[in-house]
Motif scaffolding. Sequence first.
Motif, PDB file in Angstrom:
ATOM      1  N   GLU A 283     -10.854   8.797  17.279  1.00  0.00           N
ATOM      2  CA  GLU A 283     -11.462   8.512  18.559  1.00  0.00           C
ATOM      3  C   GLU A 283     -10.234   8.361  19.558  1.00  0.00           C
ATOM      4  OE1 GLU A 283     -14.052   8.989  19.067  1.00  0.00           O
ATOM      5  OE2 GLU A 283     -15.426   8.591  17.081  1.00  0.00           O
ATOM      6  N   GLU A 284     -10.537   8.183  20.801  1.00  0.00           N
ATOM      7  CA  GLU A 284      -9.194   8.399  21.764  1.00  0.00           C
ATOM      8  C   GLU A 284      -8.358   7.293  21.578  1.00  0.00           C
ATOM      9  OE1 GLU A 284      -9.090   6.949  26.478  1.00  0.00           O
ATOM     10  OE2 GLU A 284     -11.016   6.930  25.508  1.00  0.00           O
ATOM     11  N   GLY A 285      -7.025   7.898  21.580  1.00  0.00           N
ATOM     12  CA  GLY A 285      -5.811   7.164  21.277  1.00  0.00           C
ATOM     13  C   GLY A 285      -5.751   6.652  20.033  1.00  0.00           C
ATOM     14  N   GLY A 286      -6.548   7.171  18.964  1.00  0.00           N
ATOM     15  CA  GLY A 286      -6.371   6.679  17.801  1.00  0.00           C
ATOM     16  C   GLY A 286      -5.428   7.685  16.929  1.00  0.00           C
ATOM     17  N   LYS A 287      -5.044   7.206  15.675  1.00  0.00           N
ATOM     18  CA  LYS A 287      -4.167   7.890  14.975  1.00  0.00           C
ATOM     19  C   LYS A 287      -4.337   7.938  13.359  1.00  0.00           C
ATOM     20  CE  LYS A 287       0.830   8.744  14.040  1.00  0.00           C
ATOM     21  NZ  LYS A 287       2.142   8.123  14.631  1.00  0.00           N
ATOM     22  N   ILE A 288      -4.378   8.973  12.825  1.00  0.00           N
ATOM     23  CA  ILE A 288      -4.658   9.003  11.456  1.00  0.00           C
ATOM     24  C   ILE A 288      -3.515   9.624  10.604  1.00  0.00           C
ATOM     25  CG2 ILE A 288      -5.799  11.257  11.421  1.00  0.00           C
ATOM     26  CD1 ILE A 288      -6.306   8.665   8.613  1.00  0.00           C
ATOM     27  N   GLU A 289      -2.883   9.039   9.661  1.00  0.00           N
ATOM     28  CA  GLU A 289      -1.396   9.355   8.811  1.00  0.00           C
ATOM     29  C   GLU A 289      -2.012   9.557   7.494  1.00  0.00           C
ATOM     30  OE1 GLU A 289       0.900   5.989   9.584  1.00  0.00           O
ATOM     31  OE2 GLU A 289       1.528   6.555  11.614  1.00  0.00           O
ATOM     32  N   TRP A 290      -1.777  10.826   6.901  1.00  0.00           N
ATOM     33  CA  TRP A 290      -1.936  11.031   5.650  1.00  0.00           C
ATOM     34  C   TRP A 290      -0.569  11.081   4.925  1.00  0.00           C
ATOM     35  CZ3 TRP A 290      -7.283  11.457   4.161  1.00  0.00           C
ATOM     36  CH2 TRP A 290      -8.077  11.812   5.204  1.00  0.00           C
ATOM     37  N   VAL A 291      -0.564  10.507   3.873  1.00  0.00           N
ATOM     38  CA  VAL A 291       0.719  10.664   2.828  1.00  0.00           C
ATOM     39  C   VAL A 291       0.264  11.009   1.706  1.00  0.00           C
ATOM     40  CG1 VAL A 291       2.841   9.558   1.900  1.00  0.00           C
ATOM     41  CG2 VAL A 291       1.813   8.866   4.455  1.00  0.00           C
ATOM     42  N   SER A 292       0.330  12.109   1.091  1.00  0.00           N
ATOM     43  CA  SER A 292      -0.307  12.801  -0.149  1.00  0.00           C
ATOM     44  C   SER A 292       0.610  13.229  -0.990  1.00  0.00           C
ATOM     45  CB  SER A 292      -1.120  13.654  -0.003  1.00  0.00           C
ATOM     46  OG  SER A 292      -1.690  14.383  -0.832  1.00  0.00           O
ATOM     47  N   GLY A 293       0.740  12.653  -2.538  1.00  0.00           N
ATOM     48  CA  GLY A 293       1.365  13.226  -3.490  1.00  0.00           C
ATOM     49  C   GLY A 293       0.566  13.642  -4.623  1.00  0.00           C
ATOM     50  N   SER A 294       0.602  14.951  -4.958  1.00  0.00           N
ATOM     51  CA  SER A 294      -0.277  15.748  -6.021  1.00  0.00           C
ATOM     52  C   SER A 294       0.579  16.122  -7.124  1.00  0.00           C
ATOM     53  CB  SER A 294      -1.039  16.790  -5.367  1.00  0.00           C
ATOM     54  OG  SER A 294      -1.784  16.416  -4.208  1.00  0.00           O
ATOM     55  N   PHE A 295       0.378  15.338  -8.413  1.00  0.00           N
ATOM     56  CA  PHE A 295       1.362  15.570  -9.539  1.00  0.00           C
ATOM     57  C   PHE A 295       0.631  16.244 -10.847  1.00  0.00           C
ATOM     58  CE2 PHE A 295       3.655  12.956  -6.794  1.00  0.00           C
ATOM     59  CZ  PHE A 295       4.990  13.451  -6.788  1.00  0.00           C
ATOM     60  N   GLY A 296      -0.779  15.899 -10.771  1.00  0.00           N
ATOM     61  CA  GLY A 296      -1.401  16.249 -11.930  1.00  0.00           C
ATOM     62  C   GLY A 296      -2.711  17.177 -11.780  1.00  0.00           C
ATOM     63  N   SER A 297      -3.564  17.313 -12.802  1.00  0.00           N
ATOM     64  CA  SER A 297      -4.464  18.469 -12.664  1.00  0.00           C
ATOM     65  C   SER A 297      -4.234  19.565 -13.173  1.00  0.00           C
ATOM     66  CB  SER A 297      -5.560  18.155 -11.468  1.00  0.00           C
ATOM     67  OG  SER A 297      -4.848  19.020 -10.443  1.00  0.00           O
ATOM     68  N   HIS A 298      -5.247  20.290 -13.728  1.00  0.00           N
ATOM     69  CA  HIS A 298      -5.283  21.709 -14.269  1.00  0.00           C
ATOM     70  C   HIS A 298      -5.426  22.441 -12.946  1.00  0.00           C
ATOM     71  CE1 HIS A 298      -5.966  25.417 -16.333  1.00  0.00           C
ATOM     72  NE2 HIS A 298      -7.088  25.435 -15.725  1.00  0.00           N
ATOM     73  N   VAL A 299      -6.537  22.215 -12.237  1.00  0.00           N
ATOM     74  CA  VAL A 299      -6.775  22.878 -11.016  1.00  0.00           C
ATOM     75  C   VAL A 299      -7.009  21.768  -9.592  1.00  0.00           C
ATOM     76  CG1 VAL A 299      -8.521  24.409  -9.595  1.00  0.00           C
ATOM     77  CG2 VAL A 299      -7.787  25.024 -11.934  1.00  0.00           C
ATOM     78  N   SER A 300      -6.491  22.062  -8.841  1.00  0.00           N
ATOM     79  CA  SER A 300      -6.890  21.048  -7.571  1.00  0.00           C
ATOM     80  C   SER A 300      -7.315  21.805  -6.233  1.00  0.00           C
ATOM     81  CB  SER A 300      -5.536  20.200  -7.134  1.00  0.00           C
ATOM     82  OG  SER A 300      -5.438  19.153  -7.766  1.00  0.00           O
TER      83      SER A 300
END
Length: 469
Positions: A283-300
């Motif tokens: 919403e107004e003035g809000g913030k989302i910060e994603w930090v993502s590390g993907s190391f496994g799986s056969h398919v993602s």
Amino acid sequence: MKEKTYVEDVDRSMYDFRNEDKDAYKVKEGLNPEIVEQISSEKHDPEWMKEFRMKSLEIFNNSTMPDEWGPSIEGLDMDNIVTYVRPNTHMAAKWSEVPEEIKDTFEKLGIPKAERESLAGVGAQYDSELVYHNVKEEVAAQGVIYTDMESALNGEYADMVHKHFMKLVPPTDHKFAALHGAVWSGGSFVYVPKGVSVTIPLQSYFRLNAPGAGQFEHTLIIVDEGAYLHFIEGCSAPKYNVANLHAGCVELFVGKNATLRYSTIENWSKNMYNLNTKRAKVEEGGKIEWVSGSFGSHVSYLYPMSILNGEGASAEFTGITFAGKGQNLDTGTKVVHNAPNTSSYVNTKSISKDGGVSTFRSSVVVNSKAKHSKSAVSCQSLMLDDISRSDTIPAMDIRTKDANIGHEARIGRISDEAVFYLMSRGISEEDARAMIVSGFADEVSKELPLEYAMEMNNLIRLEMKGSIG
């Protein structure tokens, strides 16, 4: 793009006792109304949730596979996936009450140590159920709610769950969203009241331990006006010679002038199909910060999405993907700018080795009302040999002239001169290459708390040595 209690009288013919733990049970493979009804009964669903599950099953059965997506998932046969596995325990609020064999698994992953030293609360899920959930008293005293989804669904927060559940990711979104809606189990519910800042992270950890099973946890987080939260998600599974499936769902609601940081370290085994869906509305003035590390799986397939609904809302995505032998990891992010003066920044790194395939996809949509919005997308790829592959597929849909949008992509290899220089200082070639790759990933690791940055760097070293299953 579209905007616990054990049931003693269950029909035992519904279950297949192939677990190592004979007192646990799992729903038979496949998916049909009888199985979904049994899961709903086991979870003590209210009537609206039971109806929701059955409607989701209907959507799943009438949906086609998402052929516009990337890697092939032909090896995934839902007729061979077990959709519900209950461990032989109830959820505990004290670590000492968790069964030894389960506790041993999480202790090897460092969960109790992290809770003592750096977390405000922890939820630990084993297969389809949470086995441990706890939040520190000082955090609860602020009015912060951190509990398992089933307790929220059937307790005093039921109305809040009903209002928000699968509103950002409806079952009609894609086939695996419908699957999730039908068989979801476990996960965490968080509510941070207006103006409250949770300065120490909360964490949920998901362990899929049963062969041939799926994990379908649901995470629902609501951060009210002016509040702050850092939430950490960890995932892992042992390697089996049969396919496993992860089709969880994350829904994040970020209020006016609120901030939510959502960090993920995924270390699934290489028999895993990781088809997770994550979405945030800001919403107004809000913030989302994603930090993502993907190391496994056969398919993602993993594309966290930010919907910037209020003026001045912003999103940041920082991610790294490491694709090794036998892996095809299709990852990225989506951002929708729905209001003026919104901004997004995407910075991703990908590494491919031993024939691994890494694909980065981004989608930036700037709608006509989102005047004076800004978006910058940067992706860098590092290929460690000549048999691996890295692709970048950006998409931009800009519907106003009053926007500032940019994209850059780079691909490279490890410099022989840099390796030689490190070796001349007494470092082995293997360690030299690992150091260079860790440096390449530094922009991601520095965004994580120290313990998780160390875990990520350790995963990179293990991947470099080819020792992750």
